[in-house]
Scaffold this active site. Sequence first.
Site, PDB file in Angstrom:
ATOM      1  N   GLY A 247      98.227 -37.262  72.211  1.00 38.44           N
ATOM      2  CA  GLY A 247      97.469 -37.051  73.438  1.00 38.44           C
ATOM      3  C   GLY A 247      96.048 -37.551  73.321  1.00 38.44           C
ATOM      4  N   ASP A 248      95.453 -37.413  72.139  1.00 41.86           N
ATOM      5  CA  ASP A 248      94.096 -37.920  71.926  1.00 41.86           C
ATOM      6  C   ASP A 248      94.075 -39.442  71.969  1.00 41.86           C
ATOM      7  OD1 ASP A 248      93.220 -35.317  71.592  1.00 41.86           O
ATOM      8  OD2 ASP A 248      93.479 -35.367  69.419  1.00 41.86           O
TER       9      ASP A 248
END
Length: 320
Positions: A247-248
């Site tokens: 997600g980062d």
Amino acid sequence: MTVVVVGSVNTDVVARVARIPGPGETLLGEDLARYGGGKGANQAVAAARAGGARVAFVGAVGSDPDADVRRRDLETEGIDTTGLVSVPGPTGTALITVAADGENAIVVAAGANAAREELEPAQRDVLARAGAVITQLEVPVPLVLQAGRERPEGSLFLLNAAPSAAMTEPATAADLLAVTDVLVVNEHELADIAGAIGTEAAIVQVAEQVPVLIVTLGSAGALVVVGTERRQVPAFEVTAVDTTGAGDTFCGVLAARLAATRPAEGSVPAIETVADAARVASAAAALAVGAAGAQDSVPTAGAVADLLARAAPRGAESTS
């Protein structure tokens, strides 16, 4: 254009296990490894490897041996660490178990990440150079709000509302959304902001509060909402090795892509621009899932371009 990342820096201590243990259960791990991590640092590395923009970091490390290692991690990627200050005490640490299917469980000891609720003068100087700012909620909310309110006029402010516990407080959520241009959340984080009203109702409610909303949907891809327009961005098929940091990676690549392709300062990106950026970010996240470690797994711009070239043509579909 400079992307300024305001966020956390951690040392990730990762144990691989057959499955995530239950409450009170002890499992033998297969191995133990230490990586650079923290949502902020991960997103900075992703933005730097995406190319197309200069990247600067605003955050804090401690006074322990990990501090110098984490600083070098960022500097090796060409990231400006002028805004990375040192404070007494430990650098942030994340304890992570990764199961054979790639799923993970994470406990974060904030350490230096929680030591300051106000930007220091050197950090404000870095913020003043931003064309785009991206931040998360592994640092104190007052720090995030200050970054949103003091960023340069005409710059783009992206908030990845994770972890989302602070967003369950309506007043805090309202303050954060008021300074946000692009909000990135998963379905759980969306529910924390909107409450238990159903996913579709939550999308409508939150989209009314921010110019751009992106909801990541795991294997279902991502939904981009700009005003009343929507685009569904398909996911890329991948064999999961470690989902930590995926997600980062999405958020960092998204920020770099928007910074590089934004048509004019002060304008809300068009939905086609956001959907294209989300597709590139989705490809990067898919590649990240296929390797171990949060920062070690972040792909280069070349690897992302190769995946996009190999993928069957399937542009974002309109759902408006």
